[in-house]
Scaffold this active site. Structure first.
Site, mmCIF file in Angstrom:
data_model
loop_
_atom_site.group_PDB
_atom_site.id
_atom_site.type_symbol
_atom_site.label_atom_id
_atom_site.label_comp_id
_atom_site.label_asym_id
_atom_site.label_seq_id
_atom_site.Cartn_x
_atom_site.Cartn_y
_atom_site.Cartn_z
ATOM 1 N N GLU A 130 3.192 -8.044 -1.856
ATOM 2 C CA GLU A 130 2.749 -7.861 -0.479
ATOM 3 C C GLU A 130 1.354 -7.224 -0.518
ATOM 4 O O GLU A 130 1.155 -6.269 -1.255
ATOM 5 C CB GLU A 130 3.702 -6.954 0.297
ATOM 6 C CG GLU A 130 3.313 -6.871 1.768
ATOM 7 C CD GLU A 130 4.299 -6.092 2.627
ATOM 8 O OE1 GLU A 130 5.256 -5.521 2.090
ATOM 9 O OE2 GLU A 130 4.079 -6.057 3.839
ATOM 10 N N GLY A 177 4.072 3.486 -1.495
ATOM 11 C CA GLY A 177 5.265 4.294 -1.696
ATOM 12 C C GLY A 177 6.344 3.494 -2.382
ATOM 13 O O GLY A 177 6.880 3.891 -3.403
ATOM 14 N N MET A 184 8.379 -0.823 -2.316
ATOM 15 C CA MET A 184 8.287 -2.210 -1.846
ATOM 16 C C MET A 184 9.673 -2.830 -1.817
ATOM 17 O O MET A 184 10.432 -2.740 -2.770
ATOM 18 C CB MET A 184 7.348 -2.980 -2.792
ATOM 19 C CG MET A 184 7.194 -4.439 -2.465
ATOM 20 S SD MET A 184 6.454 -4.673 -0.817
ATOM 21 C CE MET A 184 7.216 -6.229 -0.362
ATOM 22 N N ASN A 213 11.094 -5.784 -2.045
ATOM 23 C CA ASN A 213 11.441 -7.091 -2.617
ATOM 24 C C ASN A 213 12.950 -7.342 -2.565
ATOM 25 O O ASN A 213 13.739 -6.467 -2.901
ATOM 26 C CB ASN A 213 10.998 -7.147 -4.081
ATOM 27 C CG ASN A 213 9.642 -6.534 -4.285
ATOM 28 O OD1 ASN A 213 8.666 -6.992 -3.724
ATOM 29 N ND2 ASN A 213 9.581 -5.446 -5.052
ATOM 30 N N GLU A 255 13.366 1.166 2.644
ATOM 31 C CA GLU A 255 13.262 -0.088 1.878
ATOM 32 C C GLU A 255 14.581 -0.847 1.935
ATOM 33 O O GLU A 255 14.591 -2.075 2.034
ATOM 34 C CB GLU A 255 12.848 0.192 0.430
ATOM 35 C CG GLU A 255 11.569 1.009 0.271
ATOM 36 C CD GLU A 255 10.359 0.464 1.019
ATOM 37 O OE1 GLU A 255 10.283 -0.762 1.236
ATOM 38 O OE2 GLU A 255 9.489 1.269 1.417
ATOM 39 N N GLU A 271 7.609 -3.458 10.060
ATOM 40 C CA GLU A 271 7.344 -2.065 9.706
ATOM 41 C C GLU A 271 7.676 -1.084 10.831
ATOM 42 O O GLU A 271 8.353 -0.090 10.606
ATOM 43 C CB GLU A 271 5.907 -1.892 9.219
ATOM 44 C CG GLU A 271 5.617 -2.594 7.885
ATOM 45 C CD GLU A 271 6.573 -2.205 6.766
ATOM 46 O OE1 GLU A 271 7.245 -1.168 6.886
ATOM 47 O OE2 GLU A 271 6.652 -2.948 5.769
HETATM 48 ZN ZN LIG Z 1 8.244 -0.875 5.135
#
Ligand SMILES: [Zn+2]
Length: 882
Positions: A126, A267, A269, A271, A304, A326
C-alpha cells in the site's frame, strides 16, 4: 527513482479499468540481490466496450520475459519500460500473461515493494508498492484471487509466508532450497498482497469463531522475543471477539498471522491474513513497555484486524476513497478501546489527538477534505484528516441516526458491498436507506476542508421559563475552497440546573429532543427550550459530538460549575481545559509584552476539587490535571505565535499548580503507590497515570525534595511506565539527577533498540537551547542510524513534532536541521522525508521572524535538484499562496 507520471490525479477523471484480473499466480524465488518473480495473470476485458490496450503499472522493474497464452510475445508487440508495460493490441478476450521480472530487495531503501528489514524479506504494497514487484494494473478496483509460491534457501529463510491458507510446502529436489505455497480464496486488490521470508520465531494460539470455525493465530518475531508477544496475542483475541459482538463480523480464513519487523515506514499493514507490523506495536513486557505502549498495541492490533472487513472484504474503489477504509476502521478501533477501557477517558484522548494533529492540519496550507479530489502523491494523504477526521464523520452518522439505525446501516453496507471496491457515496447511501434520511448535505463533511466554527449564545427568560440557544456556524477558507456551504452539525446538549441536576430537554412545541441532539443545518439557527424552571448552564457538544471549534458565552463561574457537576465527563474535562486555555492565552500575551502573568484562584480551586473527588476515575483525573499542550495554546492564539512565550506561560502555570496543590499532590502520590506485580489493565494503568501526573506537577515546582522523589522513583521502578515517567519529568530540569538517570538508562537498555528509541526521543524533546546540538550529536551515536525509519522517527521526528520550543528556535536553527535531514534521506526513503518536512506545515501561524526562517527553509528544499515527488508535493503545497 520513479519517473514523473501524468500527475496530478483527479477524482473526476476516474474510469473503471479496461482489463480485470481474475487470478494471479506468483512464483517468487528469494535472493538478497536478485529475486526472480514469475507472475501468471489471467485477464479479461472489463466490459463489452471497444478493444482497449493493455497497460500495466511498474516501478523500477526489469522485464526478463513475457508470454501471451504461453507464447513468447514478439518485441514489436509490446513496450516495456521500468514503469509501464503496454500491449497496444491485445486480443479482446480472456488471456493469460506470463511475466518474469528480477528485483533487488537489498537495494530497496524506500521500504515499498519487496525489501529487506535486517535479514528478513518482507513487503509493503500500500498504496502503490505491488508495481515494484511485477507489472500489474496496480489499482484497488482490480480484485483478484492470488496463489503465491515462495522459494528460498532453507538456512536463510526457514519461514515462508504469504496471504491466505497454506496449501503445500517442501524441498526443492537437488538443491538446498525449499518452498511454500499459499492460496487466498478471497479476491483482493494488489495493495493487500504480502509475503515474508526469514528466520522467525512464532507464538501460536487458537480462536473459535462465533460459528465454531477454528482459526490458528500466529505472531512471528525475531527469535528470543516470543515472550514479548503475550499482550499482542491477547489483544488480537479480544478484537476478534469484539468484532463479532459489536458488528457481527467473523474471521474468514483458517489462519491469521502477524509478522513484526524492525524497519517499517508505517505502524502496521492489514494485508489479508498476514498483517505486517512495525515491531514497536507488537513487542511489550512490563520491563520494556509503558502503559501507553500497551494501549497502542491493543489499538493497532485491533485496527489492522478490523480491516479484514472494512478495507479487505470491502475495499476502496480508488485512493480518493481512502477514508472509507481508514476513517471507518479508526472509528471501529476507538470504539473497541472505549469498550475495553474507559469510554470517557478514551474519548478525551481521541479528541486531544484530533485537535493536536488534525485541527492544525485543517488550519494550514496542507488542509484537504476527508475525501480529497486531487493528489500528486497518494502517500502524502495518509493524514490525520483522512484517518481521525474520517473517524469523526462516521461517529457523527451514529450520533445523528442513533445506535440502532447505525448498526443496521453497517449491516447493510457489509451485505450489499461484500467483495466489492466501494465509494464513500455507497457507504453513506446504506445509512440513508436504513433511516429513510436525506444525507446529501451531510456529504459536505467529506468534501469541505476546514474545521467548522460554531458560536453559541444562550439566554434565559425567567418569566416565560424558557431557554434560548442561538447558534451560528462558519467554515474558514482552505486551499482551493474560498467559500463554504453550511454543514450538518449534530450537537449533543444538556441543561444543568443550579443544583447540579440535569433539567429535562423539551422543545417549545412540547416534543422531547431525541437523545439530546440538536441538528444545526443553517448558517444561523435558534432553539427554544420550554419548561426550564431555573436558569441553567448549557453543556454543549457533549462527548464532542461534532468535530468543531465551539465558543459559547459561558462565564468562568459557569465553566467551574460544569467542571464540578456536568453529567457528561467529556465536558467536565473540557470546562477545565477552556478555563486553562483562556488563562494561558492571556499569559502568553503578557510574557510577550513584558507584563506579569495573571493568576486565577478559581481555576486552581477547580483543579483541587477534581484532584480530591474520589468518585472520579484516576485516569480521568490525570487527564483533567494535564494542562493544554503548547500546540493547543498556539492553535488557540492562531497567528503571530511566539513558541517561547507559549512555553513560558505553560511552564509558569505548571509551577503555580504544583505549589498550590503541593500537599494534596504528595498525598495522592503516596496513596496511589502500588504493591504487587505490574498489570497492564486499564484500572492499574489509570492509577499509575494519576500518580505520575502528580509527580510531574510536584517536580514542576523545581523543589529539591520533589526532584529527589522523582530520582528515587526512577531507581526503584519495577516497570517501564514508572521508570519512564520519572525520567521524563526529570528531563525537564537541568539538574545532576537528570544526567545520571539518562546515562543509567542507556547502560541498562543499550542492546534493546525499541527502548533506546525512548531514550532518543526523550533527549530530543527537552525544551532547552542545548537540545539542537544534542540531537545533532546523537545522529552520530552508535545507537542511531539514518537507514532505520524507527530511529529517524524516534530522534528527528520527535524533535520536530514534540519539541515546539526548540524546533521553532528564534534563530531558525531547528528548521535548518530538519531541512538538512530531509534532503539527506529523500534519495533513500521519500515517504520518510515527506513526513518529516510536513513538520513545517504550520509555519504561517508563527511570528514574523520565525515565519521568515521557516519560509526560507522550505524554499531551500523546493530549490534542491531531483526531489522525490513525495517531498516536492509537500513543499509546493506548503509554500503556495491562497
Ligand atoms: Zn488502517
Amino acid at each position: 527513482m520513479r519517473t514523473e507520471e501524468a500527475r496530478p490525479v483527479r477524482l473526476e477523471d476516474y474510469r473503471p479499468p479496461d482489463w480485470l484480473v481474475e487470478t494471479v499466480e506468483l512464483d517468487v524465488s528469494l535472493d538478497a540481490t536478485a529475486s526472480r518473480v514469475r507472475a501468471t495473470l489471467t485477464l479479461r476485458p472489463s466490459g463489452s466496450g471497444a478493444p482497449a490496450p493493455l497497460v500495466l503499472d511498474g516501478d523500477a522493474l526489469n522485464l526478463r520475459s513475457l508470454k501471451l497464452d504461453g507464447v513468447a510475445l514478439p518485441p514489436d508487440q509490446f513496450v516495456a519500460t521500468p514503469d509501464r508495460l503496454t500491449i497496444a493490441q491485445p486480443p479482446h478476450r480472456r488471456l493469460r500473461l506470463d511475466i518474469e521480472t528480477v528485483i533487488d530487495p537489498s537495494a530497496n531503501t524506500q521500504l515499498s515493494g519487496l525489501y529487506r528489514s535486517g535479514a528478513i524479506y518482507c513487503t509493503q504494497c500500500e498504496a502503490e508498492g505491488f508495481r515494484r514487484i511485477t507489472y500489474f494494473p496496480d489499482r484497488p478496483d482490480v480484485m483478484a484471487v492470488y496463489t503465491t509460491r515462495i522459494e528460498a534457501e532453507r538456512t536463510e529463510a526457514p519461514v515462508l509466508l504469504a496471504n491466505g491458507n497454506p496449501v503445500a510446502s517442501g524441498e526443492v529436489p537437488g538443491t538446498t532450497r525449499h518452498f511454500a505455497v499459499w492460496h487466498d480464496p478471497f479476491p483482493k486488490p494488489s495493495y493487500l498482497f504480502a509475503l515474508v521470508g526469514g528466520e522467525l520465531a512464532c507464538v501460536e494460539d487458537r480462536f473459535r469463531t462465533m460459528s465454531e470455525h477454528e482459526v490458528t493465530l500466529r505472531i512471528y518475531v525475531e527469535p528470543g522475543k516470543e515472550r514479548r508477544c503475550v499482550y499482542a496475542m491477547d489483544s488480537l483475541k479480544r478484537a476478534m471477539r469484539w468484532d463479532e459482538t459489536a458488528f457481527g463480523r467473523e474471521y474468514d480464513l483458517d489462519i491469521f498471522m502477524i509478522v513484526a519487523v524492525s524497519n517499517f515506514n508505517m505502524g502496521a499493514m492489514e494485508n489479508k491474513g498476514l498483517n505486517i507490523f512495525n515491531d514497536k506495536y507488537i513487542l511489550a513486557s512490563p520491563e520494556t513497555a509503558t502503559d501507553a505502549d500497551f494501549e497502542r498495541i491493543e489499538a493497532i492490533v485491533a485496527h489492522e484486524y478490523f480491516h479484514n472487513w472494512t478495507g479487505n472484504r470491502i475495499t476502496c474503489r480508488d485512493w480518493f476513497q481512502l477514508c472509507l477504509k481508514e476513517g471507518l476502521t479508526v472509528f471501529r478501533d476507538q470504539e473497541f478501546s472505549a469498550d475495553q477501557r474507559s469510554r470517557a477517558v478514551e474519548r478525551i484522548a481521541d479528541v486531544r489527538g484530533l485537535r493536536t494533529h488534525q485541527f492544525v492540519e485543517d488550519a494550514g496550507p496542507l488542509a484537504h477534505p476527508v475525501r480529497p479530489v486531487v493528489y500528486r502523491e497518494i502517500n502524502n494523504f495518509y493524514t490525520a484528516t483522512v484517518y481521525e477526521k474520517g473517524a469523526e464523520v462516521v461517529r457523527m452518522l451514529k450520533v445523528l441516526l442513533g445506535p440502532g439505525h447505525f448498526r443496521k446501516g453497517m449491516d447493510l453496507y457489509f451485505s450489499r458491498h461484500d467483495g466489492e471496491a466501494a465509494t464513500v457515496e455507497q457507504f453513506v447511501q446504506c445509512f440513508a436507506d436504513i433511516a429513510g434520511a436525506n444525507l446529501t448535505q451531510f456529504m459536505l463533511w467529506y468534501s469541505q476542508a476546514g474545521t467548522p466554527e460554531v458560536v453559541a449564545t444562550g439566554s434565559y427568560d425567567a418569566g416565560a421559563k424558557t431557554f434560548r440557544l442561538d447558534l451560528a456556524q462558519s467554515i474558514p477558507a482552505t486551499p482551493g475552497q474560498p467559500s463554504k456551504a453550511p454543514m450538518v452539525i449534530p450537537l449533543a446538549v444538556g441543561l444543568v440546573g443550579r443544583d447540579g441536576h440535569e433539567l429535562p430537554l423539551k422543545s417549545i412545541d412540547g416534543g422531547t429532543i431525541e437523545r439530546g441532539v440538536l441538528t444545526l443545518t443553517k448558517p444561523t439557527e435558534s432553539f427554544l427550550f420550554a419548561g426550564v424552571a431555573q436558569p441553567p448552564v448549557a453543556s454543549l457538544n457533549r462527548g464532542f459530538s461534532a468535530p468543531i471549534k465551539l465558543s459559547a458565552n459561558l462565564s468562568a463561574d459557569d465553566l467551574r460549575f460544569l467542571a464540578a457537576h456536568d453529567a457528561d465527563p467529556f465536558n467536565r474535562w473540557q470546562a477545565l481545559q477552556t478555563l486553562a486555555t483562556r488563562l494561558l492565552v492571556d499569559n502568553t500575551a503578557a510574557f510577550q509584552a513584558g507584563r506579569a502573568a495573571r493568576t486565577d484562584p478559581g481555576l486552581l480551586d477547580a483543579f483541587h476539587v477534581t484532584l480530591n473527588d474520589g468518585r472520579l476515575e484516576p485516569a480521568f483525573v490525570a487527564l483533567a490535571l494535564t494542562l493544554p499542550g503548547e500546540a493547543d495554546i498556539a492553535r488557540e492564539i492562531g497567528r503571530d505565535v511566539d513558541p517561547d512565550a507559549v512555553f513560558e506561560a505553560r511552564t509558569a502555570l505548571r509551577g503555580v499548580l504544583g505549589e498550590h496543590l503541593a500537599g494534596p499532590l504528595f498525598d495522592q502520590y503516596r496513596r496511589l503507590s502500588e504493591s504487587g506485580p505490574y498489570r497492564p489493565d486499564a484500572a492499574s494503568a489509570g492509577r499509575r497515570a494519576l500518580r505520575n501526573t502528580c509527580l510531574d506537577l510536584m517536580v514542576a515546582t523545581r523543589r529539591g525534595e520533589a526532584i529527589s522523589v522523582a530520582a528515587r522513583q526512577y531507581q526503584a521502578a519495577d516497570n517501564m511506565t514508572d521508570r519512564m515517567a520519572a525520567l521524563s519529568t526529570l528531563s525537564l530540569c537541568d539538574v545532576p539527577e537528570r544526567a545520571a538517570a539518562l546515562a543509567d538508562f542507556y547502560t541498562r537498555y543499550a542492546d534493546d533498540p525499541l527502548i533506546v528509541d525512548k531514550w532518543l526521543t526523550l533527549q530530543a524533546t527537552i525544551p532547552e537551547l542545548a537540545t539542537l546540538d544534542r540531537v545533532k550529536s546523537l545522529t552520530a551515536h552508535r545507537a542511531f542510524s539514518f537507514a532505520n525509519a524507527n530511529r529517524v522517527r524516534a530522534l528527528i521526528h520527535a524533535f520536530a513534532l514534540a519539541n515546539q520550543k526548540e524546533f521553532n528556535r528564534a534563530d531558525g536553527g531547528g528548521y535548518d536541521f530538519i531541512v538538512d535531514t530531509v534532503l539527506a534521506i529523500d534519495p533513500r526513503n521519500p515517504q520518510l522525508a515527506a513526513r518529516l518536512v510536513s513538520a513545517l506545515k504550520n509555519w504561517r501561524m508563527l511570528e514574523p521572524m520565525r515565519r521568515a526562517h521557516a519560509q526560507a527553509a522550505l524554499r531551500r528544499v523546493a530549490a534542491a535538484p531531483s526531489l522525490s515527488p513525495d517531498v516536492d508535493d509537500i513543499v509546493q503545497r506548503a509554500l503556495a499562496q491562497h
